[in-house]
Scaffold this motif. Structure first.
Motif, PDB file in Angstrom:
ATOM      1  N   SER A 155       0.864  -1.168   0.012  1.00  0.00           N
ATOM      2  CA  SER A 155       0.033  -0.008  -0.061  1.00  0.00           C
ATOM      3  C   SER A 155       0.901   1.159   0.033  1.00  0.00           C
ATOM      4  CB  SER A 155      -0.912   0.163   1.335  1.00  0.00           C
ATOM      5  OG  SER A 155      -1.980  -0.903   1.216  1.00  0.00           O
ATOM      6  N   LEU A 156       0.534   2.378  -0.793  1.00  0.00           N
ATOM      7  CA  LEU A 156       1.129   3.484  -0.793  1.00  0.00           C
ATOM      8  C   LEU A 156       0.106   4.526  -0.439  1.00  0.00           C
ATOM      9  CD1 LEU A 156       2.712   3.419  -4.178  1.00  0.00           C
ATOM     10  CD2 LEU A 156       3.910   2.732  -2.187  1.00  0.00           C
ATOM     11  N   VAL A 157       0.640   5.660   0.549  1.00  0.00           N
ATOM     12  CA  VAL A 157       0.096   6.815   0.795  1.00  0.00           C
ATOM     13  C   VAL A 157       0.152   8.042  -0.169  1.00  0.00           C
ATOM     14  CG1 VAL A 157      -0.506   8.544   2.441  1.00  0.00           C
ATOM     15  CG2 VAL A 157      -0.330   6.319   3.074  1.00  0.00           C
ATOM     16  N   VAL A 158      -0.605   8.324  -0.991  1.00  0.00           N
ATOM     17  CA  VAL A 158      -0.095   9.217  -2.124  1.00  0.00           C
ATOM     18  C   VAL A 158      -0.798  10.477  -1.868  1.00  0.00           C
ATOM     19  CG1 VAL A 158      -0.218   9.502  -4.664  1.00  0.00           C
ATOM     20  CG2 VAL A 158       0.034   7.138  -3.619  1.00  0.00           C
ATOM     21  N   SER A 159       0.138  11.587  -2.091  1.00  0.00           N
ATOM     22  CA  SER A 159      -0.504  13.083  -1.939  1.00  0.00           C
ATOM     23  C   SER A 159      -1.323  13.507  -3.087  1.00  0.00           C
ATOM     24  CB  SER A 159       0.893  13.987  -1.822  1.00  0.00           C
ATOM     25  OG  SER A 159       1.535  13.942  -2.885  1.00  0.00           O
ATOM     26  N   SER A 160      -1.871  14.692  -3.038  1.00  0.00           N
ATOM     27  CA  SER A 160      -2.656  14.971  -4.112  1.00  0.00           C
ATOM     28  C   SER A 160      -1.947  15.535  -5.221  1.00  0.00           C
ATOM     29  CB  SER A 160      -3.524  16.436  -3.666  1.00  0.00           C
ATOM     30  OG  SER A 160      -2.776  17.403  -3.156  1.00  0.00           O
ATOM     31  N   ASP A 161      -0.605  15.602  -5.107  1.00  0.00           N
ATOM     32  CA  ASP A 161       0.169  15.959  -6.343  1.00  0.00           C
ATOM     33  C   ASP A 161       1.175  14.689  -6.747  1.00  0.00           C
ATOM     34  OD1 ASP A 161       2.031  15.896  -4.123  1.00  0.00           O
ATOM     35  OD2 ASP A 161       2.941  17.939  -4.599  1.00  0.00           O
ATOM     36  N   VAL A 164       4.669   9.872  -3.222  1.00  0.00           N
ATOM     37  CA  VAL A 164       4.470   8.922  -2.519  1.00  0.00           C
ATOM     38  C   VAL A 164       4.855   9.420  -1.170  1.00  0.00           C
ATOM     39  CG1 VAL A 164       5.179   6.514  -1.678  1.00  0.00           C
ATOM     40  CG2 VAL A 164       4.471   6.920  -4.035  1.00  0.00           C
ATOM     41  N   VAL A 165       4.319   9.396   0.088  1.00  0.00           N
ATOM     42  CA  VAL A 165       4.695   9.955   1.122  1.00  0.00           C
ATOM     43  C   VAL A 165       4.790   8.800   2.250  1.00  0.00           C
ATOM     44  CG1 VAL A 165       3.512  12.292   0.862  1.00  0.00           C
ATOM     45  CG2 VAL A 165       2.047  10.440   1.994  1.00  0.00           C
ATOM     46  N   ALA A 166       4.179   7.627   2.001  1.00  0.00           N
ATOM     47  CA  ALA A 166       4.450   6.456   2.871  1.00  0.00           C
ATOM     48  C   ALA A 166       4.276   5.078   2.092  1.00  0.00           C
ATOM     49  CB  ALA A 166       3.552   6.639   4.157  1.00  0.00           C
ATOM     50  N   HIS A 167       4.827   3.895   2.699  1.00  0.00           N
ATOM     51  CA  HIS A 167       4.878   2.771   2.092  1.00  0.00           C
ATOM     52  C   HIS A 167       4.859   1.748   2.979  1.00  0.00           C
ATOM     53  CE1 HIS A 167       7.716  -0.601  -0.025  1.00  0.00           C
ATOM     54  NE2 HIS A 167       6.231  -0.578  -0.346  1.00  0.00           N
ATOM     55  N   PHE A 168       3.507   0.795   2.814  1.00  0.00           N
ATOM     56  CA  PHE A 168       3.228  -0.088   3.734  1.00  0.00           C
ATOM     57  C   PHE A 168       3.322  -1.412   3.224  1.00  0.00           C
ATOM     58  CE2 PHE A 168       0.145   2.988   5.257  1.00  0.00           C
ATOM     59  CZ  PHE A 168       1.116   3.527   6.143  1.00  0.00           C
ATOM     60  N   GLU A 171       3.272  -8.151   3.775  1.00  0.00           N
ATOM     61  CA  GLU A 171       3.967  -9.342   4.239  1.00  0.00           C
ATOM     62  C   GLU A 171       3.484  -9.824   5.714  1.00  0.00           C
ATOM     63  OE1 GLU A 171       7.877  -7.527   5.246  1.00  0.00           O
ATOM     64  OE2 GLU A 171       7.202  -5.997   6.582  1.00  0.00           O
ATOM     65  N   GLU A 172       3.725 -10.638   6.054  1.00  0.00           N
ATOM     66  CA  GLU A 172       3.411 -11.572   7.521  1.00  0.00           C
ATOM     67  C   GLU A 172       4.033 -10.356   8.489  1.00  0.00           C
ATOM     68  OE1 GLU A 172       4.991 -15.299   7.845  1.00  0.00           O
ATOM     69  OE2 GLU A 172       3.989 -16.044   6.303  1.00  0.00           O
ATOM     70  N   GLY A 173       2.964 -10.195   9.186  1.00  0.00           N
ATOM     71  CA  GLY A 173       3.148  -9.230  10.239  1.00  0.00           C
ATOM     72  C   GLY A 173       2.547  -7.897  10.229  1.00  0.00           C
ATOM     73  N   ALA A 174       2.069  -7.485   8.754  1.00  0.00           N
ATOM     74  CA  ALA A 174       1.476  -6.245   8.539  1.00  0.00           C
ATOM     75  C   ALA A 174      -0.047  -6.202   9.198  1.00  0.00           C
ATOM     76  CB  ALA A 174       1.574  -6.003   7.014  1.00  0.00           C
ATOM     77  N   LEU A 175      -0.439  -4.895   9.324  1.00  0.00           N
ATOM     78  CA  LEU A 175      -1.431  -4.488   9.876  1.00  0.00           C
ATOM     79  C   LEU A 175      -2.516  -4.402   8.595  1.00  0.00           C
ATOM     80  CD1 LEU A 175      -3.499  -3.728  12.098  1.00  0.00           C
ATOM     81  CD2 LEU A 175      -2.998  -1.314  11.722  1.00  0.00           C
ATOM     82  N   VAL A 176      -3.678  -4.998   8.716  1.00  0.00           N
ATOM     83  CA  VAL A 176      -4.542  -5.062   7.340  1.00  0.00           C
ATOM     84  C   VAL A 176      -5.905  -5.058   7.875  1.00  0.00           C
ATOM     85  CG1 VAL A 176      -2.823  -6.460   5.906  1.00  0.00           C
ATOM     86  CG2 VAL A 176      -4.732  -7.619   7.055  1.00  0.00           C
ATOM     87  N   THR A 177      -6.842  -4.442   6.754  1.00  0.00           N
ATOM     88  CA  THR A 177      -8.184  -4.549   6.769  1.00  0.00           C
ATOM     89  C   THR A 177      -8.815  -5.183   5.659  1.00  0.00           C
ATOM     90  OG1 THR A 177     -10.137  -3.113   7.060  1.00  0.00           O
ATOM     91  CG2 THR A 177      -8.555  -2.313   5.741  1.00  0.00           C
ATOM     92  N   ALA A 178      -9.938  -5.814   6.117  1.00  0.00           N
ATOM     93  CA  ALA A 178     -10.712  -6.535   4.890  1.00  0.00           C
ATOM     94  C   ALA A 178     -11.417  -5.642   4.352  1.00  0.00           C
ATOM     95  CB  ALA A 178     -11.078  -8.016   5.356  1.00  0.00           C
TER      96      ALA A 178
END
Length: 233
Positions: A155-161, A164-168, A171-178
């Motif tokens: 997953s990437l957090v992408v700004s309005s321009d 990329v401001v964050a990268h998740f 992998e095993e151990g990652a926090l996820v939502t269904a």
């Protein structure tokens, strides 16, 4: 083509009552495919800011309603998972997030978090000139001069321009939502990724404080604590 859709046939993710009327508005062309919820439904049925399509059009024409940082004037504009809604005149900001029934719901966020949104990488390929193109779940594409090291499922957090401001990492151990299926809206940590031996979908076991659940890889999105709607918002 009609601009109306029968309520009984709308996707389960739509936050509408199915037995109160026969028809509701149909989403226009745009991101999120058939899962996209028309902005009118969010303004009228979820937030209660307007009572009719006419009022929605008037409100949108004031230029104070933004979706992912851009002004919107079409009440049928599709709204989907992880979109950011900004009501600048009210100083209110929301992230679209699944509730535990799988319906799209709104999570209030601070104004300084409204300039970026999360997207799951669903495709990666090399394009002309040796550049790398990433496709996100919401239809957005990102182009890089060289391979940025991000992979499908991340997953990437992408700004309005489009920065990329964050990268998740997926992998095993990652926090996820269904976001779909029987466990839509539930949050947990990846315990195990079971790689399918054929073209079948990989399975993911997600652990929670009170147990675990299993779903297909396509139904989970990596997030961090800032996306859960907790007190750290």
């Amino acid at each position: 083509m009609s601009n109306h859709q029968k309520r009984l046939s709308v996707p389960n993710s739509w936050p509408v009552e199915r037995k109160t009327a026969v028809f509701t508005v149909k989403a226009g062309a745009g991101p999120h495919g058939e899962e996209g919820v028309p902005l009118l439904i969010v303004l009228r049925d979820v937030l209660g800011y307007v009572d009719s399509k006419k009022e929605a059009r008037y409100a949108l024409n004031q230029g104070t309603v933004l979706v992912n940082g851009k002004q919107v004037t079409d009440e049928r504009r599709p709204i989907g998972m992880f979109d950011i809604l900004s009501f600048t005149e009210r100083d209110e900001y929301y992230r679209v997030f699944p509730d535990e029934g799988g319906r799209l719901a709104l999570t209030a966020i601070p104004g300084d978090a409204a300039d970026s949104k999360l997207g799951k990488i669903t495709g990666k390929r090399s394009v002309q000139g040796g550049k790398t193109q990433l496709s996100l779940h919401n239809g957005q594409t990102l182009l890089f001069d060289e391979d940025p090291g991000y992979n499908g499922g991340d997953s990437l957090v992408v700004s309005s321009d489009a920065e990329v401001v964050a990268h998740f990492v997926y992998e095993e151990g990652a926090l996820v939502t269904a976001i779909k299926g029987q466990h839509a809206g539930e949050i947990g940590t990846i315990e195990n990724i079971e790689v399918a031996p054929s073209s079948a979908s990989n399975r993911v076991v997600v652990s929670q404080d009170d147990g675990s659940f299993e779903t297909v890889e396509e139904y989970v999105v990596v997030i961090d604590e800032n996306f859960t709607g907790g007190d750290d918002e």
